[in-house]
Design a protein around this motif. Structure first.
Motif, PDB file in Angstrom:
ATOM      1  N   UNK A 163       0.365  -1.233   0.176  1.00 55.15           N
ATOM      2  CA  UNK A 163      -0.065   0.096  -0.315  1.00 55.15           C
ATOM      3  C   UNK A 163       0.977   1.373  -0.172  1.00 55.15           C
ATOM      4  N   UNK A 164       0.633   2.035  -0.553  1.00 53.57           N
ATOM      5  CA  UNK A 164       1.160   3.792  -0.499  1.00 53.57           C
ATOM      6  C   UNK A 164       0.686   4.392   0.075  1.00 53.57           C
ATOM      7  N   UNK A 165       2.183   5.079   1.158  1.00 56.75           N
ATOM      8  CA  UNK A 165       1.575   5.478   1.953  1.00 56.75           C
ATOM      9  C   UNK A 165       1.024   6.867   1.886  1.00 56.75           C
ATOM     10  N   UNK A 166       1.794   7.877   0.712  1.00 59.00           N
ATOM     11  CA  UNK A 166       1.874   9.048   0.335  1.00 59.00           C
ATOM     12  C   UNK A 166       3.218  10.010   0.659  1.00 59.00           C
ATOM     13  N   UNK A 167       2.914  10.496   0.907  1.00 55.47           N
ATOM     14  CA  UNK A 167       4.391  11.744   1.339  1.00 55.47           C
ATOM     15  C   UNK A 167       5.627  11.486   0.786  1.00 55.47           C
ATOM     16  N   UNK A 168       5.770  10.719  -0.142  1.00 53.67           N
ATOM     17  CA  UNK A 168       7.049   9.929  -0.918  1.00 53.67           C
ATOM     18  C   UNK A 168       7.472   9.163  -0.572  1.00 53.67           C
ATOM     19  N   UNK A 169       7.033   8.975   0.478  1.00 54.22           N
ATOM     20  CA  UNK A 169       7.608   7.662   1.279  1.00 54.22           C
ATOM     21  C   UNK A 169       7.542   6.030   0.422  1.00 54.22           C
ATOM     22  N   UNK A 170       8.151   5.330   0.572  1.00 56.16           N
ATOM     23  CA  UNK A 170       8.113   3.857  -0.023  1.00 56.16           C
ATOM     24  C   UNK A 170       7.073   2.761  -0.205  1.00 56.16           C
ATOM     25  N   UNK A 171       6.016   2.328  -0.650  1.00 58.84           N
ATOM     26  CA  UNK A 171       5.241   1.114  -0.355  1.00 58.84           C
ATOM     27  C   UNK A 171       5.315   0.405   1.177  1.00 58.84           C
ATOM     28  N   UNK A 224      -3.238   2.054   5.149  1.00 58.81           N
ATOM     29  CA  UNK A 224      -1.932   2.987   5.009  1.00 58.81           C
ATOM     30  C   UNK A 224      -2.402   4.252   5.867  1.00 58.81           C
ATOM     31  N   UNK A 225      -1.719   5.167   5.871  1.00 59.70           N
ATOM     32  CA  UNK A 225      -1.014   6.235   6.698  1.00 59.70           C
ATOM     33  C   UNK A 225      -0.418   6.951   6.364  1.00 59.70           C
ATOM     34  N   UNK A 226      -0.505   8.393   5.975  1.00 54.71           N
ATOM     35  CA  UNK A 226       0.878   9.191   6.632  1.00 54.71           C
ATOM     36  C   UNK A 226       1.829   9.551   7.115  1.00 54.71           C
ATOM     37  N   UNK A 227       1.921   8.851   8.474  1.00 52.47           N
ATOM     38  CA  UNK A 227       2.290   9.376   9.809  1.00 52.47           C
ATOM     39  C   UNK A 227       1.930   8.208  10.843  1.00 52.47           C
ATOM     40  N   UNK A 228       2.288   8.600  11.809  1.00 57.32           N
ATOM     41  CA  UNK A 228       1.809   7.985  13.223  1.00 57.32           C
ATOM     42  C   UNK A 228       0.561   8.641  14.135  1.00 57.32           C
ATOM     43  N   UNK A 229      -0.533   7.442  13.540  1.00 57.20           N
ATOM     44  CA  UNK A 229      -1.732   8.258  14.400  1.00 57.20           C
ATOM     45  C   UNK A 229      -1.778   7.563  15.227  1.00 57.20           C
ATOM     46  N   UNK A 230      -1.486   6.415  15.886  1.00 58.91           N
ATOM     47  CA  UNK A 230      -1.981   5.707  16.615  1.00 58.91           C
ATOM     48  C   UNK A 230      -1.336   6.195  18.328  1.00 58.91           C
ATOM     49  N   UNK A 231      -0.270   6.142  18.120  1.00 55.23           N
ATOM     50  CA  UNK A 231       1.262   7.060  18.951  1.00 55.23           C
ATOM     51  C   UNK A 231       1.317   4.961  19.904  1.00 55.23           C
ATOM     52  N   UNK A 232       1.254   3.793  19.012  1.00 53.33           N
ATOM     53  CA  UNK A 232       1.705   2.499  19.632  1.00 53.33           C
ATOM     54  C   UNK A 232       3.125   2.082  18.371  1.00 53.33           C
ATOM     55  N   UNK A 233       3.372   1.177  19.554  1.00 50.62           N
ATOM     56  CA  UNK A 233       4.458   0.102  18.787  1.00 50.62           C
ATOM     57  C   UNK A 233       3.324  -0.839  17.928  1.00 50.62           C
ATOM     58  N   UNK A 234       4.057  -1.796  17.795  1.00 49.79           N
ATOM     59  CA  UNK A 234       3.545  -3.495  16.931  1.00 49.79           C
ATOM     60  C   UNK A 234       3.068  -3.778  18.236  1.00 49.79           C
ATOM     61  N   UNK A 256      -8.201  10.042  12.964  1.00 53.27           N
ATOM     62  CA  UNK A 256      -7.439   9.546  11.890  1.00 53.27           C
ATOM     63  C   UNK A 256      -7.054   8.719  10.907  1.00 53.27           C
ATOM     64  N   UNK A 257      -8.141   9.357  10.565  1.00 57.94           N
ATOM     65  CA  UNK A 257      -8.523   9.419   9.278  1.00 57.94           C
ATOM     66  C   UNK A 257      -8.596  10.098   8.194  1.00 57.94           C
ATOM     67  N   UNK A 258      -8.330  11.294   9.055  1.00 60.82           N
ATOM     68  CA  UNK A 258      -7.583  12.267   8.158  1.00 60.82           C
ATOM     69  C   UNK A 258      -6.584  12.128   7.114  1.00 60.82           C
ATOM     70  N   UNK A 259      -5.561  11.190   7.878  1.00 61.28           N
ATOM     71  CA  UNK A 259      -4.252  10.255   6.898  1.00 61.28           C
ATOM     72  C   UNK A 259      -4.570   9.589   6.718  1.00 61.28           C
ATOM     73  N   UNK A 260      -5.883   9.159   6.623  1.00 58.32           N
ATOM     74  CA  UNK A 260      -5.194   8.206   6.012  1.00 58.32           C
ATOM     75  C   UNK A 260      -5.188   8.284   4.319  1.00 58.32           C
ATOM     76  N   UNK A 261      -4.093   7.599   3.941  1.00 57.19           N
ATOM     77  CA  UNK A 261      -4.320   7.790   2.046  1.00 57.19           C
ATOM     78  C   UNK A 261      -4.096   6.161   1.301  1.00 57.19           C
TER      79      UNK A 261
END
Length: 431
Positions: free
Chosen positions: A59-67, A278-288, A349-354
């Motif tokens: 999935x493409x996270x946007x902001x020019x980052x790798x899939x 896929x989001x364009x940033x960390x929207x959860x503030x959690x690890x795995x 969180x869905x504001x940053x969903x890509x």
């Protein structure tokens, strides 16, 4: 584009020692094993790719980052310390996570605290003990019939069982469940299990886009009929799922023995699907981590949150819910999972969903569902699948594993075993 290998189909040979139907992990393992024993082999695959239910996509996270890679199907190294793919991953340089995942349960107004989580674990242990006791007493009944009332955790535990087995515990055998070897080592593959399988199988030639429609077993040799022509083989290994074998898309002539058809019906596929975000940033503030919405359970999803610190969430559904959502279609699947994420983490969180994607394994005519599940009263059926037809047709696949069903490791080992049986039989016939 997924990472499973896609190649131009090679020519169909006219005559081989062993024909293998299906280039999932069982078929690939059978092909490797048979060729190592000097047999001529044709590995026939209906789809344009190999791997079956092992399929890594991106999935493409946007902001020019790798899939971002994610597995549409299998994703864990189950029974990892014994799983053959752990050693394969090490040899090929594929990393995996061995640390346990944090668990988060949304209670409707707050996240479960340590005391809540300990209570949930204790409830799960009571349920497992009840199933184990029934199995030890030889009771081949529905898991739901023996699991006690778990209070506020009943729905969560039922949802968990639906996700890991692909079916509701009302349709799951206690005896079969307890034959599975649970080691507690379930390790996700960082680059994707499908990518690992594709790398491992890079040296295997598969004849793709070549579905086998009929196997004529009336003569000395088997005749496998495909849209690209007919192939003769002295023996065959069949690796399609139990549902595909029962569907009639692949016909045996004369028909398969009644006892084999009956055994296949006792171990059908459950339902298991995913929705990936896929989001364009960390929207959860959690690890795995894993997250569950307790008020909705058992009609809910189990979420992987930020696997390998990737800005993703992957919703897992199983059993009746997975079937209902698949029938409703991708838009409904996505809306359902989004709503649960919003209730747990906030609509912001869905504001940053890509990007998002869904699976639909039940609609795949060459797969037909998630993974095999044994009906109550049918715990002997997996062993019945291991009996060859006329000592020249063997079945293989995760459904044929007695202690690792539903796993890639189980599929691999069943393919190896079937190829060894075929090689021994063919060698004896030559001597």
């Amino acid at each position: 584009m997924g990472t499973a290998a896609i190649t131009k189909p090679p020519a169909l040979p006219s005559d081989v020692d062993l024909a293998i139907v299906g280039a999932g992990v069982a078929g690939l393992a059978a092909a490797k094993t048979a060729r190592a024993r000097g047999l001529s082999v044709a590995l026939l695959e209906a789809q344009s790719r190999i791997g079956g239910r092992a399929f890594t996509d991106t999935l493409d996270p946007g902001n020019g980052r790798a899939p971002l890679p994610w597995d549409r199907g299998c994703h864990w190294l189950h029974q990892a310390r014994e799983n053959p793919f752990t050693e394969i991953a090490d040899a090929l340089g594929f990393g995996y996570r061995t640390e346990s995942r944090a668990s988060h349960i949304w209670l409707g107004d707050r996240w479960a605290d340590d005391a809540d989580l300990a209570d949930r674990r204790a409830a799960g242990e009571r349920a497992e003990a009840a199933v184990a006791a029934a199995a030890e007493a030889g009771r081949d009944v529905a898991m739901a019939d023996v699991i006690p009332d778990l209070g506020r955790w009943s729905g969560v535990h039922r949802q968990f069982l639906r996700a890991v087995t692909g079916e509701d515990p009302a349709a799951n055998s206690t005896l079969d469940d307890q034959r599975y070897t649970e080691t507690g080592d379930n390790w996700p593959v960082e680059a994707g299990f499908g990518a690992l399988v594709a790398a491992w199988a890079a040296d295997v030639e598969a004849i793709t886009e070549t579905p086998v429609q009929r196997i004529d077993r009336r003569g000395r040799d088997l005749r496998l009929e495909t849209p690209r022509g007919t192939l003769r083989a002295r023996a065959a290994v069949l690796t399609p799922s139990t549902d595909v074998l029962l569907s009639g898309g692949l016909r045996l002539d004369p028909p398969m023995p009644t006892e084999l058809a009956d055994a296949l019906a006792g171990v059908p596929l459950g339902a298991a699907n995913k929705v990936a975000f896929a989001f364009d940033r960390d929207v959860f503030g959690l690890e795995h981590a894993m997250a569950v919405h307790q008020p909705d359970a058992p009609r809910g999803c189990n979420f992987q949150i930020r696997p390998f610190r990737r800005d993703m969430a992957i919703a897992h559904s199983g059993g009746p819910l997975a079937r209902q959502l698949e029938q409703a279609g991708p838009a409904e699947m996505i809306a359902f999972a989004r709503a649960q994420l919003s209730e747990m983490f906030g609509a912001d969180v869905h504001r940053y969903l890509r990007a998002s994607a869904t699976t639909a394994w039940g609609r795949d005519p060459w797969i037909g569902g998630g993974y095999s599940v044994c009906r109550p009263g049918r715990a002997g059926d997996r062993a019945r699948l291991l009996r060859p037809v006329e000592a020249r047709i063997w079945l293989a696949g995760e459904a044929c594993s007695l202690t690792a069903f539903g796993t890639v490791g189980g599929a691999h080992d069943s393919g190896v075993a079937a190829a060894r049986h075929a090689a021994a039989r063919l060698t004896a016939a030559r001597d």
